[in-house]
Structures are given as structure tokens and as C-alpha cells.
Design a protein around this motif. Structure first.
Motif, PDB file in Angstrom:
ATOM      1  N   GLU A 189      -7.818  -2.021   7.493  1.00 33.35           N
ATOM      2  CA  GLU A 189      -7.674  -1.125   6.341  1.00 33.35           C
ATOM      3  C   GLU A 189      -7.217  -1.899   5.106  1.00 33.35           C
ATOM      4  OE1 GLU A 189      -6.118   2.488   9.256  1.00 33.35           O
ATOM      5  OE2 GLU A 189      -4.839   1.720   7.649  1.00 33.35           O
ATOM      6  N   VAL A 190      -6.158  -2.667   5.267  1.00 32.72           N
ATOM      7  CA  VAL A 190      -5.614  -3.431   4.135  1.00 32.72           C
ATOM      8  C   VAL A 190      -6.645  -4.431   3.626  1.00 32.72           C
ATOM      9  CG1 VAL A 190      -3.812  -5.039   3.419  1.00 32.72           C
ATOM     10  CG2 VAL A 190      -3.243  -3.138   4.943  1.00 32.72           C
ATOM     11  N   ASN A 242       0.501   7.678  -1.300  1.00 36.04           N
ATOM     12  CA  ASN A 242       1.425   7.489  -0.180  1.00 36.04           C
ATOM     13  C   ASN A 242       2.858   7.843  -0.574  1.00 36.04           C
ATOM     14  OD1 ASN A 242      -0.057   6.605   2.147  1.00 36.04           O
ATOM     15  ND2 ASN A 242      -0.480   4.688   1.089  1.00 36.04           N
ATOM     16  N   LEU A 248      -3.581   4.419  -3.876  1.00 32.10           N
ATOM     17  CA  LEU A 248      -2.962   4.615  -2.567  1.00 32.10           C
ATOM     18  C   LEU A 248      -1.439   4.540  -2.637  1.00 32.10           C
ATOM     19  CD1 LEU A 248      -5.307   2.715  -0.081  1.00 32.10           C
ATOM     20  CD2 LEU A 248      -4.679   5.127  -0.026  1.00 32.10           C
ATOM     21  N   TYR A 260      -4.918  -1.083  11.064  1.00 30.33           N
ATOM     22  CA  TYR A 260      -4.132  -1.323   9.854  1.00 30.33           C
ATOM     23  C   TYR A 260      -4.557  -2.611   9.148  1.00 30.33           C
ATOM     24  CZ  TYR A 260      -0.208  -1.947   6.708  1.00 30.33           C
ATOM     25  OH  TYR A 260       0.558  -2.131   5.580  1.00 30.33           O
ATOM     26  N   THR A 281      -5.637   6.210   3.549  1.00 30.25           N
ATOM     27  CA  THR A 281      -6.441   4.997   3.375  1.00 30.25           C
ATOM     28  C   THR A 281      -7.883   5.232   3.791  1.00 30.25           C
ATOM     29  OG1 THR A 281      -4.484   3.639   3.822  1.00 30.25           O
ATOM     30  CG2 THR A 281      -6.610   2.553   3.935  1.00 30.25           C
ATOM     31  N   ARG A 311      -7.905   1.005  -6.283  1.00 33.76           N
ATOM     32  CA  ARG A 311      -7.700   1.727  -5.015  1.00 33.76           C
ATOM     33  C   ARG A 311      -6.285   1.524  -4.488  1.00 33.76           C
ATOM     34  NH1 ARG A 311     -12.519  -0.602  -5.300  1.00 33.76           N
ATOM     35  NH2 ARG A 311     -14.424   0.641  -4.990  1.00 33.76           N
ATOM     36  N   GLN A 312      -5.791   0.300  -4.575  1.00 36.36           N
ATOM     37  CA  GLN A 312      -4.435   0.035  -4.087  1.00 36.36           C
ATOM     38  C   GLN A 312      -3.406   0.806  -4.902  1.00 36.36           C
ATOM     39  OE1 GLN A 312      -3.736  -4.304  -3.024  1.00 36.36           O
ATOM     40  NE2 GLN A 312      -5.710  -4.516  -4.057  1.00 36.36           N
ATOM     41  N   VAL A 321      -9.593  -2.542   1.718  1.00 35.44           N
ATOM     42  CA  VAL A 321      -9.200  -2.017   0.407  1.00 35.44           C
ATOM     43  C   VAL A 321      -9.069  -3.152  -0.603  1.00 35.44           C
ATOM     44  CG1 VAL A 321      -7.333  -0.894  -0.862  1.00 35.44           C
ATOM     45  CG2 VAL A 321      -8.092   0.066   1.300  1.00 35.44           C
ATOM     46  N   SER A 327      -2.438   5.677   7.265  1.00 36.94           N
ATOM     47  CA  SER A 327      -3.852   5.540   7.629  1.00 36.94           C
ATOM     48  C   SER A 327      -4.735   6.685   7.169  1.00 36.94           C
ATOM     49  CB  SER A 327      -3.983   5.350   9.142  1.00 36.94           C
ATOM     50  OG  SER A 327      -3.542   4.069   9.523  1.00 36.94           O
ATOM     51  N   LEU A 371       0.808  -1.214   0.000  1.00 39.52           N
ATOM     52  CA  LEU A 371       0.000   0.000   0.000  1.00 39.52           C
ATOM     53  C   LEU A 371       0.845   1.270   0.000  1.00 39.52           C
ATOM     54  CD1 LEU A 371      -3.049  -0.762   2.322  1.00 39.52           C
ATOM     55  CD2 LEU A 371      -2.847  -0.917  -0.153  1.00 39.52           C
TER      56      LEU A 371
END
Length: 463
Positions: free
Chosen positions: A344-345, A367, A363, A341, A385, A359-360, A348, A382, A195
Motif C-alpha cells: 500500500e505504502v 486518516n 490520506l 501494508y 488507502t 494522495r499521501q 501510493v 488500510s 500516511l
């Protein structure tokens, strides 16, 4: 006769106007020079042609007379616009210098040498930048692949080193502290989950703390002295029936609560004084040493091809909560930080799998840009995300070809959250992910992201 008189009068007027123009151009040559007089002559000729057509009678029988007059007027205007600009106005300090240097008469016997005009310097070619012809999406993908992607050698070597150190630490804890029911160590972080790691320089090492649910109970952060929903306390229960010592973790109790600070201090002593890191480092072909000054449990690893930082986190999983032994700075040492976390992962990846979304990928770009930007690095991880997850609830088109549109939409959403100073967690709206940011930091980040909405290239410049 009247027509003749009118035409004659017009010729006389034209002759008078021509005399005035000749006089004007003659004087202009002295004042403006040859190039300036040429500019004035072309402009005067075009204006004179406009005046002639305005005063001359139109042919009533010609239906295209008006259209022809307009076309000729456009041509004259184009002629005026196409004339070269006069020489640049002299600076004030140049006005004191003579326009023409006086001609020195040749000395007796000195021959006049003809002047040789040097060729004008060749105009340098300006090469256009290839990025000027690219779309925003192509610029984003190009910037990520050239500036933000982690080299493959480092991306494979860093996790390999971390796993080897993880196995060594696991063996040490089982031999040194067999009475403490630690779970199996595992790695975590953007480098492994994909991510958006900017470099292969950091990995989290998670150390599970296995608790008996019958002896421990979770207390929400709102019910504690800190009144912060992001932190929890783990309380020892039923001490009347199950006295102290029944649980192997009772040695870390402070005021009937499991102290994250006490557990961290015990592990710190082990990392610093009890483990033979030089021997482990020589076995793995690297240098390992613990970081003394950090509040966190950190190891620094130096290899010929990569430098790695490993952070150790004791973690408790109870009642669908993931709590880290990461208390805030201050006097309260019994707090455990709730981590989202893993959720979140998982969320997504679940959304991307459902609609083949990007989306990945979005991100990873966001990031990478924020981590490399000095004013935006605290937004990476975070916060970004959770913005993407909030946006996914309202925007359904996350296809790869819509990556640039979603990128700009994330920036717009981020500006609105920064204006309010509140970014609610996707999994718990009571938690504000901006609570640790200063007001000045929020203002600076908001201004930068606001500018990037209209000019995304600002975020793609090399820092």
C-alpha cells in the motif's frame, strides 16, 4: 364635465377612505400602541399609493409610464419590507397580566418625580468566525495543521526510542535463541511511513522468520477450513525425505503446519520472563513493561515526553507474500494473516511520484479525521488507502490544488462501498476489507459519511 365629475367622485372616495383609515389608525393606537400603529400607518400608506396608481388614468403619450409605475411599485414594496416588525406576540402566560399597570395617584405632599429613561443596552458585536470565509481545502489544511499534526518533538523521539528497544531485543534473541534464524528487526507503521499517524503513540516491530523454501509451502486461505482468502497456512513438506528436526522451525509445527500461535506464545514468555526490561528502561531513560492481557505481543513505553505502544509481529515472506503471525480468535491457530501494508505504502508513493500527486496528503487528512472520530476510527488505515488506490484508477487529477475535490470524491466512493458492505482489496479482489465490521457499525459509518458529503465541516468539529 364628465372628467370633473369623475375626479370629484374620486376625491369623495378618497375622503371616505381617509376617514376610515383615520378611524382605523386611532383605534390601532389604543390596541397596538405607538410602535404598532406606526407600522400599520406606513403599510397602509404604501397600499393606498398602490391603489391610487391602479385607479388613476395613464398618460398615453408617455412611453415610460408603465416603467415608472413598476419602479414606484417596487419602491412601495421595498417600503413595506423595510418597515420594522411589530412587537413579539406575548406568551400565553403573559396574557393574564394587565397591559398597563394602573397609575397610582400621588399621596398628599408627595411630589411627582420625573421618570428618567435609561439608555438602551448596547447591541453586542458578533464576531464572524474566520473559517466562514475559507474554502474547503483551506479548512482541511487548517484542521490538519492545528488538530491532527503530530508534534515534532514526539514524532522524532518515539521512533528513536523504538529503534533503541529494537536493538536491545535483537541482541537478546541472538544470544538466547541462536538456533532460530530470525532476520533483522525493523520498524513499521504510519508514524514512520507518513500516511496519517494521529499521535506518536504506536509503532510496529517486525521480526522476520527466515524459512527454507524447499521445506515449506504456502496453502491459500480458500483451501483451508476457514475459507478466508486473507489468511494462509504454511505447510511442512517432504517429511519422508527431510524428517522432523531438519528445519529449526519444526518445533513450532502443529499438524504439519507452522503454528503462528505456538511461535507467539514462545516469544511472549521471553518478553515477560526472560528480558530485564527495568534495566533496559533505565538505560534508555524510560519505563518499559510487557502487556500481559493482550493477545498481541505488546510493550508499553513511558517517557517524560511521550507514551509509546510497540507491537511485535513475527513475519514470513515467501512467494511474494507478506504473512503476519496474527491468527484470528478461535480454535484455528495455524493461520497467518496476509499483510498489504508495505505494498500500500509503496503504491501510493509510486503514484504520487509519477504525477506529483497529493494522495499521501489526502490520506494523512482522512486518516487523522477518521482516527479522531468515534464512529469512523475503524475506517482509518488500510480501508482508506484501498479506497484511494481504487479511485486513482479512474481519477487522474491528484494535484495539490484539487485536494478538496478528491477528498469529497473519496467520501462518495466510501459511501458506495459501505452501502454494499464490501470493500475489495486493491491487490486481491477476493478479500473484503469490511468483513470484520458489524452491520450496525457499517450503518453508523455510512450515515455519518453520507452526511459529510453535503456538509464536510461535520468531520472537522472537535470531538
Amino acid at each position: 364635465m364628465a372628467e370633473f365629475t369623475r375626479q370629484r367622485g374620486k376625491r369623495q372616495e378618497d375622503g371616505g377612505l381617509g376617514s376610515v383609515l383615520d378611524l382605523l389608525l386611532a383605534n390601532a393606537r389604543l390596541v397596538l400602541g405607538v410602535s404598532g400603529a406606526a407600522v400599520l400607518a406606513v403599510a397602509t400608506l404604501a397600499v393606498k399609493r398602490l391603489i391610487d396608481r391602479a385607479t388613476s388614468p395613464r398618460d398615453e403619450g408617455d412611453p415610460k409610464a408603465e416603467q415608472k409605475t413598476l419602479e414606484e411599485s417596487w419602491q412601495d414594496l421595498a417600503l413595506i419590507k423595510a418597515t420594522p416588525k411589530p412587537p413579539k406576540k406575548q406568551r400565553r402566560e403573559d396574557l393574564s397580566e394587565p397591559l398597563l399597570s394602573p397609575v397610582r395617584p400621588p399621596a398628599p405632599g408627595e411630589a411627582c418625580k420625573p421618570k428618567v429613561c435609561s439608555a438602551p443596552p448596547e447591541t453586542p458585536r458578533v464576531e464572524s468566525s474566520p473559517l466562514c470565509c475559507l474554502t474547503l481545502q483551506e479548512k482541511l489544511l487548517s484542521h490538519y495543521s492545528s488538530q491532527l499534526a503530530v508534534p515534532e518533538v514526539q514524532a522524532s523521539l518515539a521512533p528513536q526510542l523504538a529503534r533503541s528497544i529494537c536493538a536491545q531485543l535483537q541482541n537478546f534473541l541472538r544470544s538466547k535463541c541462536p538456533e532460530l534464524p530470525f532476520g533483522s528487526l525493523f520498524l513499521s507503521g504510519p508514524l514512520l511511513d507518513g500516511l496519517g499517524a494521529l499521535a506518536a503513540d504506536h509503532v510496529n516491530l517486525m521480526l522476520p522468520v527466515v524459512l527454507d523454501a524447499a521445506l515449506w509451502n504456502l496453502i491459500p486461505g480458500e483451501d483451508t477450513v476457514v475459507r478466508n482468502p486473507q489468511y494462509w497456512m504454511i505447510k511442512r513438506t517432504d517429511l519422508e525425505y527431510f524428517p522432523r528436526g531438519r528445519s529449526p522451525w519444526d518445533r513450532f509445527i502443529v499438524g504439519r503446519y507452522l503454528s503462528s500461535n505456538a511461535l507467539n506464545e514462545t516469544l511472549r514468555k521471553m518478553l515477560v520472563a526472560s528480558i530485564n526490561w527495568p534495566a533496559i528502561g533505565s538505560l534508555l531513560g524510560c519505563v518499559i513493561h510487557p502487556v500481559m492481557a493482550s493477545q498481541e505481543l505488546k510493550l508499553e513505553v513511558k517517557h517524560d515526553q511521550v507514551e509509546l505502544s510497540i507491537t511485535l509481529f513475527p513475519v514470513v515472506e515467501m512467494e511474494d507474500k507478506v504473512l503476519l503471525a496474527a491468527p484470528p480468535e478461535g480454535l484455528v491457530e495455524n493461520l497467518w494473516l496476509e499483510s498489504f501494508y508495505r505494498a500500500e505504502v509503496s503504491k501510493v508513493k509510486e503514484l504520487d511520484a509519477g504525477d506529483s500527486g497529493a494522495r499521501q496528503h489526502c490520506l494523512r487528512i482522512l486518516n487523522g479525521i477518521c482516527k479522531s472520530h468515534p464512529a469512523l476510527h475503524k475506517l482509518s488505515g488500510s480501508p482508506l488507502t484501498h479506497v484511494v488506490l481504487h479511485l486513482s484508477a479512474t481519477s487522474s487529477d491528484w494535484a495539490e490544488e484539487s485536494l478538496a475535490d478528491r477528498f469529497q470524491q473519496v467520501l462518495e466512493e466510501l459511501v458506495s462501498y459501505l452501502e454494499e458492505g464490501v470493500l475489495p482489496s486493491y491487490f486481491n479482489h477476493k478479500i473484503n476489507l469490511f468483513c470484520k465490521l458489524l452491520e450496525e457499525e457499517i450503518d453508523e459509518m455510512g450515515f455519518m459519511v453520507y452526511r459529510a458529503i453535503s456538509e464536510p465541516e461535520l468531520l472537522l468539529k472537535e470531538k
